[in-house]
Write an enzyme that holds these catalytic residues in place. Structure first.
Site, PDB file in Angstrom:
ATOM      1  N   ARG A 275      36.155  33.954  21.374  1.00  0.00           N
ATOM      2  CA  ARG A 275      37.351  33.861  22.211  1.00  0.00           C
ATOM      3  C   ARG A 275      37.845  32.423  22.247  1.00  0.00           C
ATOM      4  NH1 ARG A 275      38.221  36.669  28.084  1.00  0.00           N
ATOM      5  NH2 ARG A 275      40.456  36.237  28.247  1.00  0.00           N
TER       6      ARG A 275
ATOM      7  N   ARG B 298      37.554  43.862  25.248  1.00  0.00           N
ATOM      8  CA  ARG B 298      38.393  43.444  26.378  1.00  0.00           C
ATOM      9  C   ARG B 298      39.805  44.003  26.213  1.00  0.00           C
ATOM     10  NH1 ARG B 298      39.969  38.745  26.555  1.00  0.00           N
ATOM     11  NH2 ARG B 298      39.279  37.923  24.550  1.00  0.00           N
TER      12      ARG B 298
ATOM     13  N   GLY C 268      30.480  36.580  29.216  1.00  0.00           N
ATOM     14  CA  GLY C 268      30.958  36.324  30.579  1.00  0.00           C
ATOM     15  C   GLY C 268      31.507  34.929  30.770  1.00  0.00           C
ATOM     16  N   GLU C 269      32.195  34.392  29.770  1.00  0.00           N
ATOM     17  CA  GLU C 269      32.649  33.003  29.858  1.00  0.00           C
ATOM     18  C   GLU C 269      33.700  32.813  30.951  1.00  0.00           C
ATOM     19  OE1 GLU C 269      34.500  29.440  27.017  1.00  0.00           O
ATOM     20  OE2 GLU C 269      33.708  31.272  26.116  1.00  0.00           O
ATOM     21  N   ARG C 270      34.613  33.786  31.155  1.00  0.00           N
ATOM     22  CA  ARG C 270      35.632  33.637  32.197  1.00  0.00           C
ATOM     23  C   ARG C 270      34.998  33.595  33.589  1.00  0.00           C
ATOM     24  NH1 ARG C 270      38.806  37.408  33.177  1.00  0.00           N
ATOM     25  NH2 ARG C 270      40.731  36.323  33.703  1.00  0.00           N
TER      26      ARG C 270
ATOM     27  N   SER D  44      39.475  35.837  43.317  1.00  0.00           N
ATOM     28  CA  SER D  44      38.676  37.036  43.577  1.00  0.00           C
ATOM     29  C   SER D  44      37.202  36.693  43.790  1.00  0.00           C
ATOM     30  CB  SER D  44      38.831  38.009  42.407  1.00  0.00           C
ATOM     31  OG  SER D  44      37.978  39.117  42.547  1.00  0.00           O
TER      32      SER D  44
ATOM     33  N   ASN E 134      33.878  40.782  23.143  1.00  0.00           N
ATOM     34  CA  ASN E 134      35.201  40.186  23.019  1.00  0.00           C
ATOM     35  C   ASN E 134      36.237  41.214  22.559  1.00  0.00           C
ATOM     36  OD1 ASN E 134      36.879  37.658  22.938  1.00  0.00           O
ATOM     37  ND2 ASN E 134      37.098  38.291  20.805  1.00  0.00           N
TER      38      ASN E 134
END
Length: 553
Positions: free
Chosen positions: A12, A95, A52-54, A26, A92
């Site tokens: 990504r 998503r 889970g980078e975000r 959130s 990735n």
């Protein structure tokens, strides 16, 4: 969070800043609901982020902004590099907001990692996509960096990317220069229309054969080329025709090569065909060069017409060297006779004259054969660094010193001297200028130059002085020195000569056939003349008789 490092293999590249801020809000309110995935990175208590980078970035942003939440829920698994890589790619691609270019990078990495396992068909099955979809996404990797950046920034649609990525890089730069920012780039249909007009070529109308793999070896045959629409239907599902070429540069190169072949054949065997050129179009430099080398006259505007008029009544054949009809033979009109019967110029050449011209051009061609052999020899010789030289013996070291001095100061130009000095570290430095005092020390050092070094100096000077690859006048004694050097250097001269001889034999076969045809034409023309003369005499006699009868009446 401090114990986690971000993986460099995550495919990504684009993180939506607006979406990231929404995630930060959130997580700040509800926390991280779905744990991230980690694996040990080889250091005790330290981990590498797999998926889970975000969520990780949002948690770091909250920690920095509010000095809180220094931890994040995570699964920790024992994963090999390949397992971690596959998980990253799969996560990735699954998503909903994955960018098409991120998809392209992910599919490309899978193929690079294991080409046998990750074929287009296998990836289409695994990710529930069509093969055309996977193929087109893979092609996005072919976009030039400027277009990739704009695509990431949302400056054009995925449809634009599909059209751009299946062009060559040269043609993409052409689109960027000529169409980007204009009317045709505003819509996908507009870009499609521009590409159809300016880049795509119909192979069915080409002047070369699609199965010819020899004409342009670097490109090969069109039938198996992936840039032909029929060879890659998954990439060009929207184009119904199978014979469309998507490489404008290659198409132009092949068209030019076949034109050169046709031009040479006409010059060699059909001297009755006139070479014609229009001043309204750019001239073909190679065509001009070839006609000049063989002494062939090129007719320019005014010396020929496409239709008959008072000054141009003599019909002939013309071969177009430039313009829209380049490479075509068409009817033209040369200066002939005016309405009053006055001869202007340009009668049809008799067969004997044509034969003489063919023989003269073949004589010049034989000279060019020798020049071409010498040119190839010279090109190979320029690449030879360690010349294999015969040994020379000089008894007196002073004779040796004087010879080297004369070579360096009188025979060598500045380019040759620079090459010699850089190659021979043993060469003594020339002493500084002074008005008085002999330089015996310098000459003593020159006298110690070895035989092989002297030979290197001699051959370097020859290459610099006589090594001009543009053979203009003739092959002479200077050229002979280079051939001798080439023979010592181990260059296969016989194979070079054999290759050119093969070309000459084929050319001479065409010449012989054309001369034989002209000889037949010459005999037929000679046999028709007496009959035509007799018929003309008989006609005159009949007219006289008729005239006498009229007078008697």
């Amino acid at each position: 969070l401090a114990d986690i490092s971000v993986s460099k293999t995550n495919p990504r590249k684009l993180i939506d800043e607006v979406g990231l801020q929404e995630l930060i809000d959130s997580i700040r309110e509800k926390g991280v609901i779905q744990p991230i995935l980690l694996r040990a990175n080889g250091t005790a208590g330290k981990y590498e982020l797999v998926c889970g980078e975000r969520r990780y970035r949002a948690s770091v942003a909250i920690q920095v902004a509010f000095k809180s939440r220094n931890e994040i829920p995570a699964y920790i698994r024992e994963l090999t590099d390949d397992e971690a890589f596959d998980l990253q790619i799969t996560e990735n691609l699954q998503r909903k907001d994955v960018h098409p270019l991120d998809e392209a990078i992910a599919y490309k990495r899978l193929q690079d990692k294991d080409p046998a396992r990750n074929t287009v068909q296998e990836m289409a099955t695994r990710f529930a996509k069509s093969q055309a979809y996977i193929t087109q996404r893979l092609s996005f990797n072919n976009m030039i960096p400027e277009f990739q950046k704009e695509f990431y920034e949302g400056k054009f649609a995925t449809g634009h990317a599909v059209l751009l990525s299946r062009l060559t890089k040269e043609d993409q730069f052409r689109v960027k220069k000529e169409a980007r920012g204009g009317y045709y780039f505003n819509t996908v249909d507009g870009l499609y229309e521009w590409i159809e007009r300016n880049i795509v070529h119909n192979l069915g109308k080409a002047n070369f054969k699609q199965d010819d793999a020899i004409l342009y070896p670097e490109a090969g045959a069109c039938l198996t080329c992936p840039k032909r629409t029929g060879s890659n239907r998954l990439l060009f599902p929207d184009i119904k025709e199978n014979d469309r070429c998507m490489d404008a540069k290659c198409f132009a190169k092949k068209s030019d090569l076949i034109f050169q072949v046709k031009l040479r054949e006409i010059i060699e065997t059909r001297p009755e065909v006139q070479m014609i050129m229009s001043s309204n179009h750019d001239s073909d430099k190679e065509a001009v060069k070839l006609t000049e080398s063989l002494g062939v006259k090129v007719l320019k505007d005014g010396a020929w017409e496409t239709y008959s008029n008072r000054g141009h009544t003599k019909k002939a054949k013309g071969f177009y060297l430039n313009g829209y009809h380049k490479g075509e033979i068409a009817d033209i009109y040369l200066p002939g006779k005016d309405k009053d019967g006055k001869k202007i110029e340009g009668p049809e050449k008799p067969a004997a004259v044509q034969i003489a011209e063919i023989n003269e051009r073949e004589r010049r061609n034989k000279e060019l054969d020798l020049e071409k052999v010498h040119k190839v020899t010279l090109e190979k010789l320029q690449l030879v660094k360690d010349l294999k030289n015969p040994q020379c013996k000089l008894k007196s070291p002073w004779d040796r010193a004087i010879m080297v001095f004369l070579l360096l100061t009188e025979a060598a130009d500045y380019q040759a001297r620079d090459k010699i000095k850089s190659a021979l570290k043993t060469l003594p430095k020339q002493p500084a200028y002074s008005a008085r005092g002999y330089k015996f020390d310098y000459f003593e050092k020159l006298g110690k130059i070895s035989d092989s070094e002297i030979n290197f100096i001699i051959r370097t000077i020859c290459l610099e002085k006589y090594g001009n690859p543009k053979i203009i006048n003739s092959i002479d004694e200077k050229s002979t020195t280079l051939r001798l050097i080439a023979s010592y250097a181990g260059i296969d001269l016989k194979s070079i000569e054999a290759a050119q001889a093969d070309i000459a034999v084929k050319r001479q076969d065409r010449v012989k056939k054309r001369i034989a045809d002209l000889q037949v034409k010459k005999k037929e023309s000679a046999s028709k003349k007496p009959k035509a003369a007799a018929a003309a005499t008989a006609k005159v006699s009949v007219k006289k008789v008729v005239t006498k009868k009229k007078k008697s009446k």
